[in-house]
Design a protein around this motif. Structure first.
Motif, PDB file in Angstrom:
ATOM      1  N   ARG A  39       0.839  -1.204   0.000  1.00 43.79           N
ATOM      2  CA  ARG A  39       0.000   0.000   0.000  1.00 43.79           C
ATOM      3  C   ARG A  39       0.873   1.252   0.000  1.00 43.79           C
ATOM      4  NH1 ARG A  39      -4.188  -0.301   4.716  1.00 43.79           N
ATOM      5  NH2 ARG A  39      -2.343  -1.045   5.827  1.00 43.79           N
ATOM      6  N   GLU A  40       1.997   1.189   0.717  1.00 46.77           N
ATOM      7  CA  GLU A  40       2.943   2.305   0.693  1.00 46.77           C
ATOM      8  C   GLU A  40       3.451   2.552  -0.724  1.00 46.77           C
ATOM      9  OE1 GLU A  40       3.910   4.550   2.702  1.00 46.77           O
ATOM     10  OE2 GLU A  40       3.459   3.861   4.723  1.00 46.77           O
ATOM     11  N   LEU A  43       0.777   4.192  -2.756  1.00 47.84           N
ATOM     12  CA  LEU A  43       0.653   5.611  -2.394  1.00 47.84           C
ATOM     13  C   LEU A  43       1.762   6.420  -3.046  1.00 47.84           C
ATOM     14  CD1 LEU A  43      -0.447   8.003  -0.785  1.00 47.84           C
ATOM     15  CD2 LEU A  43       0.879   7.206   1.186  1.00 47.84           C
ATOM     16  N   GLU A  44       2.957   5.868  -3.025  1.00 52.17           N
ATOM     17  CA  GLU A  44       4.092   6.552  -3.617  1.00 52.17           C
ATOM     18  C   GLU A  44       3.862   6.779  -5.114  1.00 52.17           C
ATOM     19  OE1 GLU A  44       6.392   7.760  -1.852  1.00 52.17           O
ATOM     20  OE2 GLU A  44       8.121   8.118  -3.117  1.00 52.17           O
TER      21      GLU A  44
END
Lengths: 230, 199
Positions: A39-40, A43-44
């Motif tokens: 998920r990170e 998002l990035e």
């Protein structure tokens, strides 16, 4: 890559770990944690989309392309000088020191190869007081030439100057009859970068923590200004 | 067309976009782009055909951007009392919302993303753009900016953390993100051993 643990997770998201490191990371984390990392990454990627800048304006590119491809403008570039400030005449004090103190041999070394002996000189001293450094190391300002078989080098002088508010050392020489300026800046400094962008940059090399840049096509009459420091 | 000019033309949009996001002024971006392109063209002999042209070009571009922004150092800013890594952000209230619904969250932020990005230092902006947008490796970024790889990672870590914190704060100010919960202890004279929920 060796890195602190707190960076390893981010490096994993960035795809910077080796296969082995990635596998080790995946084994050490729970499924939930791995999903969190995914998920990170997502998002990035979303943020990156928002951070993309606008495209190059058509008119701007057209103008630049004309400048680069026009023969008239190419000629202008050749005669333009860097830097625009008059004090940016920069011989290489370290090279001066080396050239002035050379023990000539039959080795056919290039001019820049000869400056390798300057490695023993302290960068700070060279950049702030090239004449004293040369004197302390047994060099005199002199005009010398390399015996037949090598490059004819005439040393004209050296002093300090400022580029981008940083000290640089300056040597002006005639190398095989061609006037050149050699600039010494601290490696990695703003001055060093400015020199690499110089429009008349011919060559650049590094010795220890010094960057040496050869700037060609220096008007010979300006070399006389160097002798005010003698 | 000159092969070198063609190389620049192929990548001109990404170069300009990078400059624009680094200097944050359209007129300045035009000037920096022009200076960088012409400087590159003048120094085209120092580019070895077949090597990483983008990295070579970004080195020139980044130098011009730093000069334009008048920054004297590329050391990371100190973040006091703030998370400086993504790991520390996990405990930030509302961060789960950001992770679970990034499109919705970022859509709500709108221009605030750029406002938050502008608050980063030039070095942090450069590292983040080169990594997240231009997809360079840590090592390539280190070469472009002439800083150690470790410093690149520090810049990236802080840039990402700062950006996320700014967006979370924005969401809280706008009222569509829950605020951090804090507990206030009443003085002993008022009520023994009681707590008031605040925030």
């Amino acid at each position: 890559m060796n890195m602190p643990d707190r960076f390893k997770i981010v490096a994993y998201i960035d795809g910077e770990l080796t296969l082995e490191q990635s596998a080790e990371m995946e084994l050490s984390l729970s499924d939930e944690s791995l999903q969190g990392l995914q998920r990170e990454g997502a998002l990035e990627a979303r943020l990156a989309e928002h951070l993309k800048g606008p495209g190059c304006p058509v008119a701007l590119w057209g103008q630049l392309k004309r400048q680069m491809t026009s023969e008239k403008h190419a000629a202008q570039f050749r005669i333009r000088r860097f830097p625009k400030k008059r004090w940016l005449w920069v011989p290489l004090a370290a090279s001066l020191a080396v050239v002035a103190g050379l023990r000539f041999s039959s080795d056919d070394l290039s001019f820049l190869e000869r400056v390798s002996t300057v490695a023993a000189l302290q960068a700070e001293a060279v950049l702030h007081n090239p004449m004293d450094v040369m004197a302390e190391n047994g060099f005199d300002l002199t005009i010398m030439t390399v015996p037949p078989g090598g490059h004819s080098i005439e040393v004209l002088g050296g002093y300090t100057a400022k580029i981008a508010h940083e000290s640089v050392a300056v040597v002006c020489v005639n190398c095989c009859g061609k006037p050149i300026r050699v600039l010494v800046a601290r490696r990695g400094s703003r001055a060093a970068k400015a020199l690499r962008d110089c429009e008349t940059l011919q060559s650049v090399s590094w010795r220890g923590d010094l960057q040496l840049a050869v700037i060609a096509e220096s008007p010979t009459d300006e070399a006389l200004n160097l002798f005010k420091h003698v | 067309m000159d092969e070198f000019v063609q190389l620049i033309e192929t990548h001109r949009h990404e170069f300009y976009g990078y400059i624009y996001r680094t200097v944050w002024d359209s007129q300045l971006a035009d000037d920096v782009f022009s200076e960088a392109v012409l400087a590159a063209y003048q120094n085209r002999k120092s580019y070895v055909s077949g090597t990483n042209f983008r990295a070579w070009m970004y080195r020139i571009i980044t130098n011009k951007c730093f000069l334009a922004n008048r920054e004297t150092a590329r050391s990371p800013d100190r973040l006091e009392d703030q998370a400086d890594s993504l790991i520390a952000l996990q405990n930030e209230p509302g961060y789960e919302d950001l992770l679970n619904r990034p499109d919705e969250f970022l859509s709500r932020c709108g221009d605030e993303i750029h406002i938050a990005f502008k608050k980063l230092s030039t070095a942090e902006r450069s590292c983040l753009l080169l990594k997240a947008v231009e997809q360079f490796s840590y090592k390539e970024i280190a070469g472009i900016l002439e800083i150690p790889v470790g410093t690149v990672m520090t810049h990236l870590s802080r840039a990402r953390a700062r950006l996320r914190i700014e967006l979370l704060d924005y969401g809280r100010r706008e009222g569509w993100l829950r605020k951090p919960v804090s507990l206030r202890v009443r003085p002993k004279a008022e009520k023994e051993g009681s707590y008031e929920h605040a925030g």
